[in-house]
Design a protein around this motif. Structure first.
Motif, PDB file in Angstrom:
ATOM      1  N   ALA A   1      44.874  49.201  43.538  1.00 26.75           N
ATOM      2  CA  ALA A   1      44.571  48.770  44.904  1.00 26.75           C
ATOM      3  C   ALA A   1      43.108  48.364  45.033  1.00 26.75           C
ATOM      4  O   ALA A   1      42.783  47.349  45.664  1.00 26.75           O
ATOM      5  N   TYR A   2      42.207  49.131  44.436  1.00 25.34           N
ATOM      6  CA  TYR A   2      40.779  48.797  44.502  1.00 25.34           C
ATOM      7  C   TYR A   2      40.510  47.451  43.837  1.00 25.34           C
ATOM      8  O   TYR A   2      39.756  46.620  44.369  1.00 25.34           O
ATOM      9  N   ALA A   3      41.135  47.210  42.669  1.00 26.91           N
ATOM     10  CA  ALA A   3      40.908  45.963  41.947  1.00 26.91           C
ATOM     11  C   ALA A   3      41.368  44.763  42.778  1.00 26.91           C
ATOM     12  O   ALA A   3      40.651  43.756  42.890  1.00 26.91           O
ATOM     13  N   VAL A   4      42.549  44.858  43.390  1.00 22.34           N
ATOM     14  CA  VAL A   4      43.066  43.734  44.185  1.00 22.34           C
ATOM     15  C   VAL A   4      42.165  43.478  45.390  1.00 22.34           C
ATOM     16  O   VAL A   4      41.822  42.333  45.700  1.00 22.34           O
ATOM     17  N   ARG A   5      41.786  44.542  46.096  1.00 27.10           N
ATOM     18  CA  ARG A   5      40.982  44.372  47.300  1.00 27.10           C
ATOM     19  C   ARG A   5      39.587  43.839  46.977  1.00 27.10           C
ATOM     20  O   ARG A   5      39.017  43.036  47.730  1.00 27.10           O
ATOM     21  N   THR A   6      39.042  44.247  45.850  1.00 24.62           N
ATOM     22  CA  THR A   6      37.659  43.879  45.519  1.00 24.62           C
ATOM     23  C   THR A   6      37.579  42.517  44.830  1.00 24.62           C
ATOM     24  O   THR A   6      36.696  41.707  45.131  1.00 24.62           O
TER      25      THR A   6
END
Length: 476
Positions: A121-126
């Motif tokens: 989730a962090y990778a997609v959002r960032t």
């Protein structure tokens, strides 16, 4: 984590999902992901479990499956390296329920690159902020559109039921109005004839016997059996001849009313002996008005009772006076639904109720279950355009209560049977169905009540079975 459990950035780049990432991004994934193996025949994760990981296939073959209508149905199988599954919606955070939507099984010995859901989730959002906005818009927009369409489906069903209820209410209401108008005329006639009878021509004892005759006529009218057409015609001829012989004018007009109340020539002989020949005509008319008034009041009572029953059924159907979740008797819900749909069931369709009255009440969302019964019954009736039998059954299997809606219609072709619970799928002509009725029914039964809905079909025998747990449904 040992080095053997890691993938290098170079190895990650060989996966089509990551081939366009930068060295820094690949390094970040390599540090946070791990290699995992699963033996053939085991479940990587199960449908409904919390979605904790994102899986990318490195080697082997996998199969995705879902529980549909009580059966575990395989929806996809592949050995393509780089395919992914698992926590694919973790970037939406707590705005959606983060659970696995499928069951993932290893068909052969398999190997995965596994990334924790919060890291994915962090990778997609960032890394992909624009793509994230597009994905969020697509997901929530589709969900909002589906909610609007589902609500419209409910409104269309409500409008159809309202039209049917209005039609059903109109018949007894019109009958009550007609009977009331006729009753007013009869009461006016009774007052006139009574004044003639009591105008000094009958003493007190004779008038008392006349009132006794009136009471007896009313009592007979309440208990009179319905005669067959031929028997009624013979009785009317006999009464008409008697009245004509005794000089009662318009006797043939009075005969049907008197016969309908069970009055025969013997009774008329007794009446003639009480009031005498001079007053016989007025007396008979007065008694006919009395009988007619009693019959009209019976019609009014039947009409008002039917209106009250329809209003009660509508209230029960909509569950207007109850909390969303309550303990209900499914038979009461089924009967209310059948009453509401009476105008939609053609005369050529015979309705059979096979209820197990020993079934216990269940904790359920009554109004939503009524929507399920409505969808199933309407579909069953539509499958019998030339008439047939609609059967509603209930029974118990261990800790489950079952409701079956069966019809003797054309059946559901085997080719389309697996798709009937899909949203927007319909076999009806364009403009006659939205394809949402069974989808909504499935979600109400499975998602809301944690039950199951199944179908078996062949020409002349189609059965939808709704299984409900005998116990309180968890809040969906």
């Amino acid at each position: 984590m040992s080095e053997s459990d890691r993938l290098s950035p170079e190895q990650l780049r060989t996966l089509f999902l990551f081939e366009e990432l930068s060295e820094e991004q690949l390094g970040w994934l390599a540090e946070r992901g791990r290699r995992e193996e699963r033996p053939a025949g085991t479940a990587v994760y199960e449908e409904g479990e919390p979605a904790t990981c994102f899986f990318v296939l490195l080697g082997g073959a996998i199969a995705l499956s879902r529980v549909l209508h009580g059966d575990d149905v395989e929806v996809s199988r592949t050995d393509q390296r780089g395919v992914y599954a698992g926590a694919t919606r973790s970037y939406l955070g707590d705005r959606v329920d983060q659970r696995y939507a499928h069951t993932l099984r290893a068909v052969t010995d398999t190997e995965f690159f596994v990334l924790p859901a919060e890291e994915f989730a962090y990778a997609v959002r960032t890394w992909f902020p624009m793509a994230l906005h597009l994905l969020e818009g697509l997901f929530f927009g589709s969900r909002a559109a589906n909610a609007i369409v589902n609500e419209r489906e409910r409104l269309l069903a409500l409008a159809s039921l309202s039209a049917g209820l209005t039609h059903e209410l109109n018949n007894p209401a019109a009958a009550a109005v007609r009977a009331t108008a006729a009753l007013r005329e009869r009461v006016a006639g009774m007052r006139h004839k009574l004044a003639m009878i009591a105008d000094g021509r009958l003493d007190g004892s004779e008038l008392h016997r006349l009132v006794e005759l009136q009471d007896d006529a009313v009592h007979r009218a309440g208990k009179a059996p319905t005669l067959a057409a031929l028997a009624a015609a013979d009785a009317e001829d006999a009464v008409g001849d008697w009245l004509e012989e005794h000089g009662v004018t318009d006797g043939w007009d009075l005969a049907p009313t008197l016969v309908s109340a069970g009055i025969d020539t013997d009774w008329l002989d007794a009446a003639a002996g009480t009031v005498g020949a001079d007053n016989l005509g007025s007396t008979v008319r007065w008694l006919a008005y009395t009988v007619d008034s009693e019959l009209l009041m019976g019609e009014i009572d039947d009409a008002v009772t039917r209106i009250s029953g329809l209003v009660g059924a509508a209230q029960q159907y909509a569950q207007l006076d109850r909390a969303p979740q309550q303990t209900v008797d499914v038979h009461t819900l089924l009967d209310a639904t059948l009453t509401m749909l009476q105008a939609k069931i053609p005369s050529g369709v015979r309705v059979v109720r096979e209820y197990d009255r020993s079934l216990p009440p269940v904790s359920a969302y009554g109004a939503e279950l009524n929507q399920v019964w409505t969808n199933l019954i309407v579909n069953a009736v539509a499958a019998m355009p030339d008439g047939g039998t609609l059967t509603i059954r209930t029974w118990r299997e261990e800790a489950r209560l079952l409701v079956e809606v069966a019809d003797t219609g054309t059946g559901i072709p085997e080719a389309v049977r697996p798709r009937i619970f899909e949203p927007f799928f319909t076999t009806k002509p364009v403009g006659e169905g939205t394809g949402l009725g069974l989808d909504i029914s499935y979600r109400i039964v499975v998602n809301k009540h944690h039950g199951d809905i199944r179908v078996t079909s062949e020409p002349g025998d189609t059965r939808f079975q709704v299984c409900l747990p005998i116990g309180p449904p968890e809040e969906a």
